[in-house]
Motif scaffolding. Structure first.
Motif, PDB file in Angstrom:
ATOM      1  N   LYS A   1     -45.527  67.464  14.889  1.00  0.00           N
ATOM      2  CA  LYS A   1     -45.384  68.126  16.177  1.00  0.00           C
ATOM      3  C   LYS A   1     -45.829  67.259  17.351  1.00  0.00           C
ATOM      4  CE  LYS A   1     -44.087  72.039  14.305  1.00  0.00           C
ATOM      5  NZ  LYS A   1     -42.696  72.551  14.495  1.00  0.00           N
ATOM      6  N   LYS A   2     -46.688  66.280  17.116  1.00  0.00           N
ATOM      7  CA  LYS A   2     -47.215  65.468  18.218  1.00  0.00           C
ATOM      8  C   LYS A   2     -47.449  64.029  17.746  1.00  0.00           C
ATOM      9  CE  LYS A   2     -52.068  66.612  17.314  1.00  0.00           C
ATOM     10  NZ  LYS A   2     -53.321  67.099  17.906  1.00  0.00           N
ATOM     11  N   LEU A   3     -47.583  63.148  18.724  1.00  0.00           N
ATOM     12  CA  LEU A   3     -47.885  61.752  18.418  1.00  0.00           C
ATOM     13  C   LEU A   3     -49.251  61.652  17.770  1.00  0.00           C
ATOM     14  CD1 LEU A   3     -47.332  58.649  18.749  1.00  0.00           C
ATOM     15  CD2 LEU A   3     -48.419  58.853  21.005  1.00  0.00           C
ATOM     16  N   THR A   4     -49.299  60.932  16.644  1.00  0.00           N
ATOM     17  CA  THR A   4     -50.562  60.742  15.926  1.00  0.00           C
ATOM     18  C   THR A   4     -50.764  59.257  15.672  1.00  0.00           C
ATOM     19  OG1 THR A   4     -50.274  62.873  14.820  1.00  0.00           O
ATOM     20  CG2 THR A   4     -51.889  61.351  13.883  1.00  0.00           C
ATOM     21  N   VAL A   5     -51.921  58.744  16.131  1.00  0.00           N
ATOM     22  CA  VAL A   5     -52.270  57.330  15.946  1.00  0.00           C
ATOM     23  C   VAL A   5     -53.403  57.251  14.931  1.00  0.00           C
ATOM     24  CG1 VAL A   5     -53.033  55.202  17.073  1.00  0.00           C
ATOM     25  CG2 VAL A   5     -51.619  56.849  18.350  1.00  0.00           C
ATOM     26  N   THR A   6     -53.160  56.571  13.827  1.00  0.00           N
ATOM     27  CA  THR A   6     -54.155  56.455  12.760  1.00  0.00           C
ATOM     28  C   THR A   6     -54.519  54.988  12.568  1.00  0.00           C
ATOM     29  OG1 THR A   6     -53.161  58.360  11.635  1.00  0.00           O
ATOM     30  CG2 THR A   6     -54.678  56.957  10.355  1.00  0.00           C
ATOM     31  N   PRO A   7     -55.766  54.567  12.873  1.00  0.00           N
ATOM     32  CA  PRO A   7     -56.178  53.174  12.642  1.00  0.00           C
ATOM     33  C   PRO A   7     -56.222  52.876  11.133  1.00  0.00           C
ATOM     34  CG  PRO A   7     -57.653  54.285  14.184  1.00  0.00           C
ATOM     35  CD  PRO A   7     -56.815  55.351  13.546  1.00  0.00           C
ATOM     36  N   LEU A   8     -55.612  51.788  10.719  1.00  0.00           N
ATOM     37  CA  LEU A   8     -55.668  51.346   9.326  1.00  0.00           C
ATOM     38  C   LEU A   8     -56.584  50.134   9.173  1.00  0.00           C
ATOM     39  CD1 LEU A   8     -51.865  51.656   8.414  1.00  0.00           C
ATOM     40  CD2 LEU A   8     -53.702  53.342   8.073  1.00  0.00           C
ATOM     41  N   ILE A   9     -56.540  49.220  10.140  1.00  0.00           N
ATOM     42  CA  ILE A   9     -57.458  48.082  10.220  1.00  0.00           C
ATOM     43  C   ILE A   9     -57.937  48.005  11.660  1.00  0.00           C
ATOM     44  CG2 ILE A   9     -57.682  45.566  10.072  1.00  0.00           C
ATOM     45  CD1 ILE A   9     -55.555  45.582   7.908  1.00  0.00           C
ATOM     46  N   LYS A  10     -59.247  47.961  11.855  1.00  0.00           N
ATOM     47  CA  LYS A  10     -59.820  47.919  13.195  1.00  0.00           C
ATOM     48  C   LYS A  10     -59.981  46.472  13.636  1.00  0.00           C
ATOM     49  CE  LYS A  10     -61.985  49.463  16.896  1.00  0.00           C
ATOM     50  NZ  LYS A  10     -61.281  50.192  17.978  1.00  0.00           N
ATOM     51  N   GLY A  11     -59.278  46.108  14.715  1.00  0.00           N
ATOM     52  CA  GLY A  11     -59.383  44.754  15.233  1.00  0.00           C
ATOM     53  C   GLY A  11     -60.605  44.569  16.105  1.00  0.00           C
ATOM     54  N   THR A  12     -60.960  43.309  16.351  1.00  0.00           N
ATOM     55  CA  THR A  12     -62.146  42.986  17.158  1.00  0.00           C
ATOM     56  C   THR A  12     -61.762  42.326  18.480  1.00  0.00           C
ATOM     57  OG1 THR A  12     -62.363  40.843  16.020  1.00  0.00           O
ATOM     58  CG2 THR A  12     -63.583  42.705  15.104  1.00  0.00           C
ATOM     59  N   GLY A  13     -60.471  42.213  18.756  1.00  0.00           N
ATOM     60  CA  GLY A  13     -60.037  41.590  20.001  1.00  0.00           C
ATOM     61  C   GLY A  13     -60.082  42.573  21.161  1.00  0.00           C
ATOM     62  N   PRO A  14     -59.644  42.117  22.342  1.00  0.00           N
ATOM     63  CA  PRO A  14     -59.641  42.998  23.531  1.00  0.00           C
ATOM     64  C   PRO A  14     -58.638  44.130  23.383  1.00  0.00           C
ATOM     65  CG  PRO A  14     -58.530  40.911  23.983  1.00  0.00           C
ATOM     66  CD  PRO A  14     -59.151  40.753  22.642  1.00  0.00           C
ATOM     67  N   ALA A  15     -58.864  45.222  24.087  1.00  0.00           N
ATOM     68  CA  ALA A  15     -57.965  46.369  24.046  1.00  0.00           C
ATOM     69  C   ALA A  15     -56.693  46.066  24.829  1.00  0.00           C
ATOM     70  CB  ALA A  15     -58.647  47.596  24.618  1.00  0.00           C
ATOM     71  N   VAL A  16     -55.573  46.547  24.297  1.00  0.00           N
ATOM     72  CA  VAL A  16     -54.280  46.370  24.961  1.00  0.00           C
ATOM     73  C   VAL A  16     -54.252  47.182  26.242  1.00  0.00           C
ATOM     74  CG1 VAL A  16     -51.800  46.790  24.772  1.00  0.00           C
ATOM     75  CG2 VAL A  16     -53.081  45.916  22.795  1.00  0.00           C
ATOM     76  N   GLN A  17     -53.781  46.567  27.340  1.00  0.00           N
ATOM     77  CA  GLN A  17     -53.702  47.249  28.628  1.00  0.00           C
ATOM     78  C   GLN A  17     -52.252  47.456  29.035  1.00  0.00           C
ATOM     79  OE1 GLN A  17     -56.072  45.250  31.611  1.00  0.00           O
ATOM     80  NE2 GLN A  17     -57.727  44.803  30.156  1.00  0.00           N
ATOM     81  N   LYS A  18     -52.026  48.508  29.793  1.00  0.00           N
ATOM     82  CA  LYS A  18     -50.684  48.836  30.277  1.00  0.00           C
ATOM     83  C   LYS A  18     -50.133  47.674  31.093  1.00  0.00           C
ATOM     84  CE  LYS A  18     -48.244  52.353  32.985  1.00  0.00           C
ATOM     85  NZ  LYS A  18     -48.402  53.617  33.765  1.00  0.00           N
ATOM     86  N   GLY A  19     -48.867  47.294  30.814  1.00  0.00           N
ATOM     87  CA  GLY A  19     -48.219  46.213  31.547  1.00  0.00           C
ATOM     88  C   GLY A  19     -48.346  44.848  30.862  1.00  0.00           C
ATOM     89  N   GLN A  20     -49.189  44.736  29.847  1.00  0.00           N
ATOM     90  CA  GLN A  20     -49.295  43.463  29.135  1.00  0.00           C
ATOM     91  C   GLN A  20     -48.093  43.243  28.211  1.00  0.00           C
ATOM     92  OE1 GLN A  20     -53.265  43.778  27.258  1.00  0.00           O
ATOM     93  NE2 GLN A  20     -53.902  42.049  28.554  1.00  0.00           N
ATOM     94  N   ASN A  21     -47.852  41.980  27.880  1.00  0.00           N
ATOM     95  CA  ASN A  21     -46.907  41.649  26.812  1.00  0.00           C
ATOM     96  C   ASN A  21     -47.687  41.565  25.503  1.00  0.00           C
ATOM     97  OD1 ASN A  21     -44.472  41.376  28.303  1.00  0.00           O
ATOM     98  ND2 ASN A  21     -45.161  39.388  29.059  1.00  0.00           N
ATOM     99  N   ILE A  22     -47.252  42.362  24.530  1.00  0.00           N
ATOM    100  CA  ILE A  22     -47.949  42.346  23.244  1.00  0.00           C
ATOM    101  C   ILE A  22     -47.027  41.770  22.169  1.00  0.00           C
ATOM    102  CG2 ILE A  22     -49.386  44.312  23.893  1.00  0.00           C
ATOM    103  CD1 ILE A  22     -47.725  46.028  21.956  1.00  0.00           C
ATOM    104  N   THR A  23     -47.658  41.116  21.211  1.00  0.00           N
ATOM    105  CA  THR A  23     -46.939  40.548  20.075  1.00  0.00           C
ATOM    106  C   THR A  23     -47.331  41.336  18.845  1.00  0.00           C
ATOM    107  OG1 THR A  23     -46.918  38.346  21.074  1.00  0.00           O
ATOM    108  CG2 THR A  23     -46.545  38.472  18.694  1.00  0.00           C
ATOM    109  N   THR A  24     -46.326  41.830  18.128  1.00  0.00           N
ATOM    110  CA  THR A  24     -46.594  42.718  16.993  1.00  0.00           C
ATOM    111  C   THR A  24     -45.715  42.381  15.791  1.00  0.00           C
ATOM    112  OG1 THR A  24     -44.915  44.387  17.549  1.00  0.00           O
ATOM    113  CG2 THR A  24     -47.088  44.604  18.611  1.00  0.00           C
ATOM    114  N   ASN A  25     -46.223  42.705  14.618  1.00  0.00           N
ATOM    115  CA  ASN A  25     -45.410  42.885  13.424  1.00  0.00           C
ATOM    116  C   ASN A  25     -45.362  44.378  13.145  1.00  0.00           C
ATOM    117  OD1 ASN A  25     -44.205  40.579  12.309  1.00  0.00           O
ATOM    118  ND2 ASN A  25     -46.149  39.825  11.509  1.00  0.00           N
TER     119      ASN A  25
END
Length: 224
Positions: free
Chosen positions: A117-141
């Motif tokens: 019914k709603k968006l659900t975000v579940t952490p599987l591995i917790k990273g130690t880098g900076p938090a992603v900010q709106k407007g940034q370019n992110i690189t993902t797999n």
């Protein structure tokens, strides 16, 4: 008959003597020729025998040398059982410093349960880098599957190259824009996205894109 005729013995005329000498010479010559022929034949046979012995010796020596070769030098062809490199395997992604090595392996994504019914975000591995900010370019797999049956429809792992795009500015589906802002670099998160925050629920208007609720597992490798 006269007395001179009666006393004459065997023919001792000069002609007869000359004929005998000629016959003797011819006989000696024939004998000499016969001896030369016999010697020539004997010499030829001896030469053939010597050549046969030499050839046999060379063959025996070469065979022994071949038998003395180590098994691994018998040929230049590599063993058929040797494993061949997998040319189709994509290269491992470049991970951020200090990231969990698990991010170098494609995750296994299972289907969801119940109604989403709603968006659900579940952490599987917790990273130690900076938090992603709106407007940034992110690189993902990422791996994308249908929420109900877990069937994969998209994956950056197949291309062997992570995907880079701006986040939080409407360049990707709303479920990504909302679910990845604030996630730390080096994290692996599971996004369960209802159809209205993905590509919609109407297959007629989807343009071939997956419809209904979707599940993504996303590795955030960089943000800038």
């Amino acid at each position: 008959m006269s007395e001179r005729t009666q006393q004459k013995g065997p023919d001792q005329s000069p002609a007869t003597k000359s004929g005998r000498r000629l016959a003797a010479q011819l006989a000696e010559k024939k004998a000499a020729d016969a001896r030369r022929k016999r010697n020539a034949w004997a010499g030829g046979l001896a030469g053939i025998a010597v050549m046969a012995l030499l050839i046999g010796g060379f063959v025996w020596i070469d065979r022994n040398r071949s038998d003395d070769k180590p098994a691994n030098q018998a040929g230049a062809t590599p063993s058929a059982s040797a494993p061949a490199p997998d040319a189709a395997a994509p290269p491992a992604p470049q991970l951020p410093e200090g990231a969990d090595p698990a991010l170098g392996t494609k995750p296994t994504v299972t289907p969801g349960t119940g109604d989403l019914k709603k968006l659900t975000v579940t952490p599987l591995i917790k990273g130690t880098g900076p938090a992603v900010q709106k407007g940034q370019n992110i690189t993902t797999n990422y791996v994308g599957v249908f929420y109900k049956d877990g069937k994969e429809f998209d994956s950056s792992w197949k291309a062997g190259q992570p995907a880079t795009f701006p986040i939080g500015v409407g360049q990707v589906i709303p479920g990504w824009d909302q679910g990845l802002v604030g996630v730390n670099v080096g994290s692996r998160v599971q996004l369960d996205i209802p159809g209205e925050l993905a590509y919609g629920n109407d297959e007629a208007n989807a343009g071939g894109r997956p419809t209904g609720p979707l599940r993504f597992v996303v590795d955030v490798l960089a943000a800038q």
